[in-house]
Design a protein around this motif. Structure first.
Motif, PDB file in Angstrom:
ATOM      1  N   TYR A   1     -33.518 105.580   3.715  1.00 58.47           N
ATOM      2  CA  TYR A   1     -32.193 106.191   3.669  1.00 58.47           C
ATOM      3  C   TYR A   1     -31.302 105.291   2.817  1.00 58.47           C
ATOM      4  CZ  TYR A   1     -27.611 107.828   5.279  1.00 58.47           C
ATOM      5  OH  TYR A   1     -26.322 108.303   5.340  1.00 58.47           O
TER       6      TYR A   1
ATOM      7  N   LYS B   1     -35.323 115.502   1.657  1.00 60.27           N
ATOM      8  CA  LYS B   1     -33.923 115.948   1.630  1.00 60.27           C
ATOM      9  C   LYS B   1     -33.300 115.754   3.000  1.00 60.27           C
ATOM     10  CE  LYS B   1     -34.828 120.848   2.591  1.00 60.27           C
ATOM     11  NZ  LYS B   1     -34.665 122.230   2.105  1.00 60.27           N
ATOM     12  N   LEU B   2     -31.986 115.651   2.962  1.00 60.29           N
ATOM     13  CA  LEU B   2     -31.184 115.515   4.167  1.00 60.29           C
ATOM     14  C   LEU B   2     -30.351 116.776   4.281  1.00 60.29           C
ATOM     15  CD1 LEU B   2     -30.256 113.599   6.442  1.00 60.29           C
ATOM     16  CD2 LEU B   2     -28.565 112.692   4.849  1.00 60.29           C
ATOM     17  N   GLU B   3     -30.557 117.533   5.360  1.00 59.92           N
ATOM     18  CA  GLU B   3     -29.764 118.736   5.620  1.00 59.92           C
ATOM     19  C   GLU B   3     -29.044 118.531   6.937  1.00 59.92           C
ATOM     20  OE1 GLU B   3     -31.915 122.396   5.563  1.00 59.92           O
ATOM     21  OE2 GLU B   3     -32.120 122.384   3.391  1.00 59.92           O
TER      22      GLU B   3
ATOM     23  N   LYS C   1     -30.218 110.418  -1.341  1.00 56.67           N
ATOM     24  CA  LYS C   1     -29.956 109.935   0.023  1.00 56.67           C
ATOM     25  C   LYS C   1     -31.228 109.520   0.767  1.00 56.67           C
ATOM     26  CE  LYS C   1     -25.486 110.910  -0.052  1.00 56.67           C
ATOM     27  NZ  LYS C   1     -24.882 110.136  -1.098  1.00 56.67           N
ATOM     28  N   VAL C   2     -32.287 110.328   0.734  1.00 57.92           N
ATOM     29  CA  VAL C   2     -33.523 109.989   1.446  1.00 57.92           C
ATOM     30  C   VAL C   2     -34.721 110.075   0.501  1.00 57.92           C
ATOM     31  CG1 VAL C   2     -32.749 110.592   3.769  1.00 57.92           C
ATOM     32  CG2 VAL C   2     -33.765 112.341   2.326  1.00 57.92           C
TER      33      VAL C   2
ATOM     34  N   ASP D   1     -27.976 116.618   9.749  1.00 62.36           N
ATOM     35  CA  ASP D   1     -28.488 115.353  10.263  1.00 62.36           C
ATOM     36  C   ASP D   1     -30.006 115.359  10.374  1.00 62.36           C
ATOM     37  OD1 ASP D   1     -28.779 117.077  12.401  1.00 62.36           O
ATOM     38  OD2 ASP D   1     -28.139 115.614  13.908  1.00 62.36           O
ATOM     39  N   GLU D   2     -30.683 116.274   9.655  1.00 59.38           N
ATOM     40  CA  GLU D   2     -32.133 116.396   9.705  1.00 59.38           C
ATOM     41  C   GLU D   2     -32.779 115.976   8.380  1.00 59.38           C
ATOM     42  OE1 GLU D   2     -32.640 119.917  12.982  1.00 59.38           O
ATOM     43  OE2 GLU D   2     -32.474 120.524  10.883  1.00 59.38           O
ATOM     44  N   VAL D   3     -33.882 115.255   8.485  1.00 58.70           N
ATOM     45  CA  VAL D   3     -34.609 114.762   7.313  1.00 58.70           C
ATOM     46  C   VAL D   3     -35.886 115.585   7.160  1.00 58.70           C
ATOM     47  CG1 VAL D   3     -35.756 112.774   6.254  1.00 58.70           C
ATOM     48  CG2 VAL D   3     -33.670 112.453   7.625  1.00 58.70           C
TER      49      VAL D   3
ATOM     50  N   LYS E   1     -34.484 112.756  12.508  1.00 57.29           N
ATOM     51  CA  LYS E   1     -33.037 112.904  12.376  1.00 57.29           C
ATOM     52  C   LYS E   1     -32.508 111.732  11.546  1.00 57.29           C
ATOM     53  CE  LYS E   1     -32.515 116.310  15.377  1.00 57.29           C
ATOM     54  NZ  LYS E   1     -31.964 117.599  15.064  1.00 57.29           N
ATOM     55  N   GLN E   2     -31.372 111.926  10.910  1.00 58.62           N
ATOM     56  CA  GLN E   2     -30.773 110.843  10.133  1.00 58.62           C
ATOM     57  C   GLN E   2     -30.533 109.618  11.012  1.00 58.62           C
ATOM     58  OE1 GLN E   2     -27.154 111.798   8.038  1.00 58.62           O
ATOM     59  NE2 GLN E   2     -26.670 109.661   7.689  1.00 58.62           N
TER      60      GLN E   2
END
Length: 111
Positions: free
Chosen positions: A33, A99-101, A40-41, A103-105, A10-11
């Motif tokens: 991050y 990728k960040l979708e 972003k990630v 709050d999930e990485v 998670k982010q």
């Protein structure tokens, strides 16, 4: 070859402008991050081939030559977060699209 996205954390598990290590598919991965970057990630191998240790997640993030990089905490070589290319040596380390979708990485793996 198809790309499969694997949920890795998670982010909230990440620290802004810093790295954390994660075990993904039996491999140490350094996750970064960087909120001010377009991506972003980022995900690169945690193994520093020059210092011979799993330490890249503990390196310092910088913006050099129009690229986001991490400086190894051992000998300070800079590795480009989007490609794994070392700026000082002709060395590449593993890297994955991330990728960040929400709050999930996620990290992309080709199969």
């Amino acid at each position: 070859m198809t790309t499969q996205w694997k949920l890795v954390c998670k982010q909230a598990d990440l620290v802004a402008d810093a790295g954390v290590a994660a075990m993904v598919n039996n491999e140490q991965v350094a996750l970064f991050y960087v909120p001010e970057s377009e991506n972003k990630v980022f995900a690169i191998g945690n193994w520093d081939p020059i210092g011979k240790a799993n330490v890249l997640s503990r390196g310092l993030i910088a913006h050099l030559q129009d690229q986001w990089v991490v400086a190894s905490p051992l000998y300070k070589q800079h590795f480009v977060l989007s490609s794994g290319q070392c700026l000082e040596e002709e060395i590449n380390i593993p890297h994955w699209e991330a990728k960040l979708e929400g709050d999930e990485v996620y990290i992309a793996f080709n199969s």
